[in-house]
Write a protein that holds these residues in place. Sequence first.
Motif, PDB file in Angstrom:
ATOM      1  N   LEU A  40     -21.849   9.341 -45.846  1.00 25.54           N
ATOM      2  CA  LEU A  40     -22.717  10.586 -45.149  1.00 25.54           C
ATOM      3  C   LEU A  40     -23.269   9.622 -43.751  1.00 25.54           C
ATOM      4  O   LEU A  40     -23.884   8.644 -44.116  1.00 25.54           O
ATOM      5  CB  LEU A  40     -23.977  10.981 -46.015  1.00 25.54           C
ATOM      6  CG  LEU A  40     -23.692  11.680 -47.303  1.00 25.54           C
ATOM      7  CD1 LEU A  40     -24.685  11.974 -48.096  1.00 25.54           C
ATOM      8  CD2 LEU A  40     -22.934  12.901 -46.873  1.00 25.54           C
ATOM      9  N   LEU A  41     -23.201  10.440 -42.816  1.00 21.75           N
ATOM     10  CA  LEU A  41     -23.617   9.870 -41.558  1.00 21.75           C
ATOM     11  C   LEU A  41     -24.659  10.580 -40.813  1.00 21.75           C
ATOM     12  O   LEU A  41     -24.095  11.772 -40.798  1.00 21.75           O
ATOM     13  CB  LEU A  41     -22.345   9.530 -40.556  1.00 21.75           C
ATOM     14  CG  LEU A  41     -21.221   8.701 -41.219  1.00 21.75           C
ATOM     15  CD1 LEU A  41     -19.892   8.804 -40.147  1.00 21.75           C
ATOM     16  CD2 LEU A  41     -21.384   7.527 -41.348  1.00 21.75           C
ATOM     17  N   VAL A  42     -25.560  10.029 -40.495  1.00 17.84           N
ATOM     18  CA  VAL A  42     -26.431  11.017 -39.592  1.00 17.84           C
ATOM     19  C   VAL A  42     -26.871  10.134 -38.297  1.00 17.84           C
ATOM     20  O   VAL A  42     -27.134   8.974 -38.050  1.00 17.84           O
ATOM     21  CB  VAL A  42     -27.855  10.947 -40.559  1.00 17.84           C
ATOM     22  CG1 VAL A  42     -28.770  11.801 -39.320  1.00 17.84           C
ATOM     23  CG2 VAL A  42     -27.845  11.567 -41.659  1.00 17.84           C
ATOM     24  N   ARG A  43     -26.445  10.895 -37.286  1.00 16.97           N
ATOM     25  CA  ARG A  43     -26.661  10.431 -36.058  1.00 16.97           C
ATOM     26  C   ARG A  43     -28.226  11.072 -35.273  1.00 16.97           C
ATOM     27  O   ARG A  43     -28.055  12.262 -35.250  1.00 16.97           O
ATOM     28  CB  ARG A  43     -25.368  10.447 -34.947  1.00 16.97           C
ATOM     29  CG  ARG A  43     -24.507   9.818 -35.346  1.00 16.97           C
ATOM     30  CD  ARG A  43     -23.055   9.604 -34.232  1.00 16.97           C
ATOM     31  NE  ARG A  43     -22.234   8.556 -34.716  1.00 16.97           N
ATOM     32  CZ  ARG A  43     -22.470   7.170 -34.551  1.00 16.97           C
ATOM     33  NH1 ARG A  43     -23.434   6.515 -34.036  1.00 16.97           N
ATOM     34  NH2 ARG A  43     -21.434   6.635 -34.784  1.00 16.97           N
ATOM     35  N   ALA A  44     -28.994  10.432 -34.491  1.00 11.22           N
ATOM     36  CA  ALA A  44     -29.985  10.844 -33.948  1.00 11.22           C
ATOM     37  C   ALA A  44     -29.799  11.690 -32.770  1.00 11.22           C
ATOM     38  O   ALA A  44     -28.917  11.488 -32.120  1.00 11.22           O
ATOM     39  CB  ALA A  44     -31.070   9.652 -33.532  1.00 11.22           C
ATOM     40  N   GLU A  45     -30.360  12.817 -32.672  1.00 11.93           N
ATOM     41  CA  GLU A  45     -30.174  13.760 -31.802  1.00 11.93           C
ATOM     42  C   GLU A  45     -31.087  13.255 -30.535  1.00 11.93           C
ATOM     43  O   GLU A  45     -30.571  13.721 -29.392  1.00 11.93           O
ATOM     44  CB  GLU A  45     -30.840  15.138 -32.186  1.00 11.93           C
ATOM     45  CG  GLU A  45     -32.221  15.222 -32.165  1.00 11.93           C
ATOM     46  CD  GLU A  45     -32.742  16.614 -32.679  1.00 11.93           C
ATOM     47  OE1 GLU A  45     -32.097  17.513 -32.711  1.00 11.93           O
ATOM     48  OE2 GLU A  45     -34.166  16.657 -32.707  1.00 11.93           O
TER      49      GLU A  45
END
Length: 724
Positions: A40-45
């Motif tokens: 799972l990857l989350v990139r900052a908006e």
Amino acid sequence: MSDTRRRVKVYTLNEDRQWDDRGTGHVSSSYVEELKGMSLLVRAESDGSLLLESKINPNTAYQKQQDTLIVWSEAENYDLALSFQEKAGCDEIWEKICQVQGKDPSVEVTQDLIDESEEERFEEIPETSHLIDLPTCELNKLEEIADLVTSVLSSPIRREKLALALENEGYIKKLLQLFQACENLENTEGLHHLYEIIRGILFLNKATLFEEDEKFLSEVFAQLTDEATDDDKRRELVNFFKEFCAFSQTLQPQNRDAFFKTLAKLGILPALEIVMGMDDLQVRSAATDIFSYLVEFSPSMVREFVMQEAQQSDDDILLINVVIEQMICDTDPELGGAVQLMGLLRTLIDPENMLATTNKTEKSEFLNFFYNHCMHVLTAPLLTNTSEDRCEKDKFVGSNKNNTICPDNYQTAQLLALILELLTFCVEHHTYHIKNYIMNKDLLRRVLVLMNSKHTFLALCALRFMRRIIGLKDEFYNRYITKGNLFEPVINALLDNGTRYNLLNSAVIELFEFIRVEDIKSLTAHIVENFYKALESIEYVQTFKGLKTKYEQERDRQSQKLNSVPSILRSNRFRRDAKTLEEDEEMWFNEDEEEEGKAVVTPVEKSKTEDDFPDSYEKFMETKKAKESEDKENLPKRTSSGGFKFTFSHSASAANGTNSSNSKSVVAQTPPTSSNGSSSKTTNLATSVTATKGSLVGLVDYPDDEEEDEEEETSPRKRPRLGS
């Protein structure tokens, strides 16, 4: 990213059992090579940085709560939660997790949870049991400390206890003091033990242990950039930072984020700018690796630094220009370092990872900076190797042909191919910035000189550059190509290739087929009117006959339109001759270009002339002269191709519509003597553009023009027609 389904908030559970908000971003699932599995990857908006990178472990218990929440625990008692903006996004990621674990997405929990009493028993362990007793922090205890740190890594509970002990006793600062002592005493064995100790501490993955001693790191940076530091010491320091950055990849995203921000605050980028320009190959290589970690972490951070730097420094010492010069001057025969640096440059100039906020647009600011301060450095080798002076020195030995070829030994050809790959990327992604640069520098003409290269891969790179331009179907580019007669070198290459069915042949045919299928009328008319006589014998594909059919159909349509006009408008009183129509069209094109150019194109700084190239590149080129001389002696002789041969002028006069004494005539089989005693070559094909003061003369002699030629004694002599 506009997809709100994947918009999430990332939460972590703190020591007080409260949820801390780690940021808002967009979640995705993909295979991560370093973690060896789906993650799972989350990139900052806000800035695109990585907020979360978590492998979906087969045995981890994931819980889905309240339709928009997914909660789980990492191996080191590290609780995480993703709160989705929309239920659809939560369901989508939940299905991915269940797919990896082989579970039915209808379940709310993917694994059996530990019961309440057992969970309480585990929570009590660190409090009721004694912390690990650490040996005293002394030189003679380093081996014992290293063994202890290594031994606890296999047990999550002992790792937790060791982390608490290290934090409570301020052990990290003591270890750093021992590091200084080992450095001063040149205690190699002690340094090896310290390496193992720090490596193990990094793997504990505890944020509180990475509040670095900033004074210590500042001293290391100072030594790294100090000219008085000996080469061996500098090599060790830069390798230390390289290892440091490599270990940071094992940290949780928020810890890694803090680590790189600390390095940036302490001046890692100015330090890299200095060490990347040093002569030591190992130092430069390690510095490049560190730079790649920083670019991967946050391209925006690097871009912000170089734009601020441009306000205080000259162009030749800007970090990006240092990177470009290192790419140009790579001494590796296979250009391994240059390929790596080119990839980093591509990331930095990629608009897809640039931010757009309410107050500013990073894309416009950075691209303006890049084209004004850096593009002339990137194109320096290309413009140097395709200049008229350079090519005049490298004519074919023993040949009376007027064709020239750039001095491209294999390594230089590889470098030019890399540069062309980057420029092709710019054509696809930078719209008017690259368009302005191409037209101001007459860059496509210079690139097409490389169609003469003995290296087929380089000729294909040049052709690919033109293909991307034509693929945009932009009439500004189309007029630039037709005015400059820039199909000449492409058709020369096709004819010189003869009947060989190879990649070059296929690529050229595909270019013309694209023009036919997409029905680009201006290019179709130019090709048929100027080159069809040379191409009509090519019958193994129907491309060129198809182009002529399209041309004739369009001509018939225009004729029908003309016939439908009332007869009074077609009388001699209102009729304008072909030359007047052509001049009016030329004037309209020029006015159109000026108006649109003013609206959208920022002119490139005039100070960036072709001679304004980095000294390092000239030095690099001088060191290769011997190799180039050897290659030039081995250049293959070009063969005749049925008498159809065009000449190619390197000057920009044809494109700009100005007079030029350097314009070359189309050549013939027998060279006649001109009035000034010099010989020029002509052929039964005439395609070059002859320029006049105000506008361009038509590319083809039409029968209606013959009477005008007799009357205008001062006009330039017409060239033979295609059919003559």
